[in-house]
Enzyme design. Structure first.
Site, short mmCIF file in Angstrom:
data_model
loop_
_atom_site.label_atom_id
_atom_site.label_comp_id
_atom_site.label_asym_id
_atom_site.label_seq_id
_atom_site.Cartn_x
_atom_site.Cartn_y
_atom_site.Cartn_z
N ASP A 152 -0.09 -3.00 -3.24
CA ASP A 152 0.61 -1.79 -3.66
C ASP A 152 0.84 -1.85 -5.17
OD1 ASP A 152 2.01 0.55 -3.73
OD2 ASP A 152 3.71 -0.15 -2.56
N ASP A 201 -2.72 4.51 -4.40
CA ASP A 201 -2.22 3.30 -5.06
C ASP A 201 -1.86 2.18 -4.09
OD1 ASP A 201 -0.04 4.58 -4.01
OD2 ASP A 201 1.23 4.36 -5.78
N GLU A 202 -2.28 2.29 -2.82
CA GLU A 202 -1.99 1.20 -1.89
C GLU A 202 -3.01 1.17 -0.75
OE1 GLU A 202 1.43 1.46 0.75
OE2 GLU A 202 1.72 3.55 0.16
#
Length: 391
Positions: free
Chosen positions: A6, A96-97
């Protein structure tokens, strides 16, 4: 073993990477609302999606920068290239993860912890961004571990030590426990995951309902059989816009909703997905959220068809909006088909509306999203379209 990787304060970290003058300073990304805050700003209590005026009051010396969505999309693609260089089994969660399955790489790449350390170093070296990684035997616990390891950290939950790590955590760490569920649990003196584990499944079901009760009972005992999956398509396509706390007329809210429907149906046609269920999301001045949904008889990706249903749902909720105020409106289409098939009706001629949608799409794809705008949105600004993962 599973990794949950993350990126930390993604938008703000990209801004600090690209502008050395911002490093170590509190940074807010956004316009009317905060889309992202650096950890230096979060230390003052700034959160997303907080209004910018409130964020400035908490952190007067913060630097506010406008969002650069193209830069965030490029950074996301670079990070996911590192993920796929690490393992072929990557399940994206957002831009983003992601979850990464690394259990089968022990002989060629080492332990999960060694892989996670190399992953963090590679993202830092090649993309220039901080990333936190949680390592555990289940997806649920890997995500909890990454949250506990932030910022820019690595947290490994060793096999056999899961309950020792999990049980002291507050109930809010369980997936599916929001403010209302947490309040109901705390009313009964259930404050930690360990307290949930000690309550029988039947009692949790009686307290919270069958689905939620069984779900929380399983997680509290570290039962999460889900594997990291690849190739899954999204279950819905949506967009939302924070309105702030200023007064807006109902006509203005309808105009924003129409612009959001434009975004959503453009994405649907680009992904060749038609959908049946339209959902309107509302957030009131007290930050309470409600949704209103309606399913159509047949799937569609037409802007007009989705807009008519969304406006009907919004108008049905008008008494609540007038009474409680509105700070956010969103729309999503779900029950998506796999290949964009739309049931034709007699006579078998393409509806004119499809031709209009296609023409608008071609103009916007060639000249940009602002090349064509609805007349009722002239002079009004919306948050830029947030980058999303490819379908």
């Amino acid at each position: 073993m599973i990794l949950h990787a993350d990126l930390d304060s993604f938008y703000a970290s990209v801004e600090q990477r690209d502008d050395p003058a911002l490093r170590g300073r509190p940074v807010l990304v956004g316009g009317g609302v905060v889309l992202a805050a650096s950890y230096e700003a979060k230390a003052f209590g700034v959160r997303t999606p907080m209004g910018l005026a409130q964020a400035r009051a908490l952190c007067p010396h913060a630097v506010v920068v406008p969002p650069r969505m193209s830069a965030y999309s490029a950074a996301s693609k670079a990070v996911f290239a590192v993920f796929r260089d690490t393992t072929p089994i990557v399940e994206p969660i957002s831009i983003d993860e992601a979850f990464l399955e690394v259990d089968g790489l022990r002989r060629i790449s080492g332990t999960a912890e060694q892989i996670a350390r190399r992953l963090r170093a590679q993202v830092r070296a090649e993309v220039g961004l901080p990333i936190t990684v949680g390592v555990a035997r289940t997806k649920f616990l890997a995500k909890v571990a990454s949250g506990a390891g932030k910022p820019d950290g690595l947290l490994v939950v060793p096999p056999g030590a899961e309950l020792e790590f999990l049980h002291p955590l507050p109930v809010e760490k369980l997936w599916g426990v929001g403010p209302k569920t947490a309040a109901r649990l705390r009313e009964r003196q259930i404050h930690t995951v360990g307290h949930v584990a000690r309550v029988g499944e039947a009692a949790l079901v009686a307290m919270l309902g069958a689905h939620t009760g069984r779900h929380l009972h399983a997680l509290a005992h570290h039962h999460d059989p889900r594997r990291v999956t690849t190739g899954a398509r999204r279950g819905s396509i949506g967009a939302q816009c924070a309105l702030g706390r200023g007064q807006r007329t109902f006509d203005e809210v309808e105009a924003v909703l129409a612009a959001l429907v434009d975004r959503v149906t453009h994405r649907m046609r680009g992904a060749h997905r038609a959908g049946r269920t339209i959902t309107v999301r509302l957030r009131f001045d007290d930050f309470e959220r409600v949704t209103r949904s309606r399913s159509l008889l047949k799937a569609t990706m037409q802007t007009g068809a989705v807009l008519r249903t969304a406006v009907e749902l919004l108008r049905e909720a008008r008494p609540l909006i007038d009474q409680r105020g509105l700070t956010l409106v969103g729309v999503a289409v779900s029950n998506l088909d796999g290949d964009g098939a739309v049931q034709l009706e007699l006579p078998f001629t393409p509806p004119r509306e499809d031709g209009l949608d296609a023409a608008v799409d071609r103009v916007r794809d060639r000249f940009g999203a602002l090349a064509l705008r609805r007349a009722d949105m002239l002079g009004r600004e919306m948050n830029p379209s947030v980058p999303i993962l490819p379908d």
